[in-house]
Scaffold this active site. Structure first.
Site, PDB file in Angstrom:
ATOM      1  N   GLN A  40      59.446  17.044  95.702  1.00 55.57           N
ATOM      2  CA  GLN A  40      57.985  17.000  95.609  1.00 55.57           C
ATOM      3  C   GLN A  40      57.312  18.324  95.970  1.00 55.57           C
ATOM      4  O   GLN A  40      56.101  18.422  95.927  1.00 55.57           O
ATOM      5  CB  GLN A  40      57.449  15.847  96.448  1.00 55.57           C
ATOM      6  CG  GLN A  40      57.789  14.535  95.774  1.00 55.57           C
ATOM      7  CD  GLN A  40      57.641  13.347  96.679  1.00 55.57           C
ATOM      8  OE1 GLN A  40      57.641  13.464  97.898  1.00 55.57           O
ATOM      9  NE2 GLN A  40      57.537  12.189  96.073  1.00 55.57           N
ATOM     10  N   ASN A  41      58.109  19.317  96.313  1.00 55.38           N
ATOM     11  CA  ASN A  41      57.532  20.639  96.538  1.00 55.38           C
ATOM     12  C   ASN A  41      57.126  21.186  95.170  1.00 55.38           C
ATOM     13  O   ASN A  41      57.883  21.107  94.212  1.00 55.38           O
ATOM     14  CB  ASN A  41      58.540  21.569  97.220  1.00 55.38           C
ATOM     15  CG  ASN A  41      57.895  22.858  97.682  1.00 55.38           C
ATOM     16  OD1 ASN A  41      57.364  23.613  96.887  1.00 55.38           O
ATOM     17  ND2 ASN A  41      57.960  23.106  98.984  1.00 55.38           N
TER      18      ASN A  41
END
Length: 162
Positions: A40-41
């Site tokens: 999710q970065n």
């Protein structure tokens, strides 16, 4: 407190014009042995969108995209103690030798800090009268909750140096 964790070697070559600095890899990145390894970065999504590249999960291809676009990546912290992935949990940190990296790579024209921790730590390392401009960018971490669109807009400044 956890055992010491270490950052990865820099991704850099002789053509690198900008340096993007994070703080130190999080748990997922350390597990995968990849910069910005948390799914999710938004780091990789932003880089691929900025340079109109087709996204891939292949780490070797991601590194090729950085180098193709003259981008170097490293972390401000070499080693530290940290429980989990929060920058606020970092203790007993030791800095990477950013000055030496800049001396050995004179093509670097600007430094972009991926979040406040890297910016704050870099300011302790570099002289106030450093000739290389330093920019604070919003963290690409999922923990930094401003919108993706806002992050992308702010990150567009890196293209002015390429």
């Amino acid at each position: 407190m956890q055992n010491r964790i270490s950052s990865f070697p820099p991704v850099i070559n002789e053509e690198s014009k900008i340096l993007i600095l994070g703080s130190v890899p999080g748990v997922k990145s350390l597990e995968k042995q990849e910069y910005y390894g948390h799914p999710q970065n938004k780091f990789w999504k932003i880089i691929f969108e900025l340079f109109n590249e087709d996204f891939t999960e292949n780490y070797k291809e991601k590194i090729k995209i950085l180098k193709k676009n003259n981008i170097a990546v490293w972390d401000v912290i070499d080693t530290c103690e940290r429980k989990g992935s929060l920058d606020s949990e970092i203790r007993n940190e030791e800095a990477n030798d950013i000055r030496n990296l800049l001396e050995t790579h004179p093509n670097i024209q600007a430094i972009f800090c991926n979040g406040g921790k890297s910016y704050k730590n870099l300011k302790k390392i570099l002289d106030k009268n450093s000739e290389i401009p330093v920019y604070l960018l919003p963290s690409t971490s999922p923990l930094h909750t401003i919108s993706y669109e806002r992050k992308l807009e702010d990150w567009k400044i890196i293209k002015t140096y390429l």
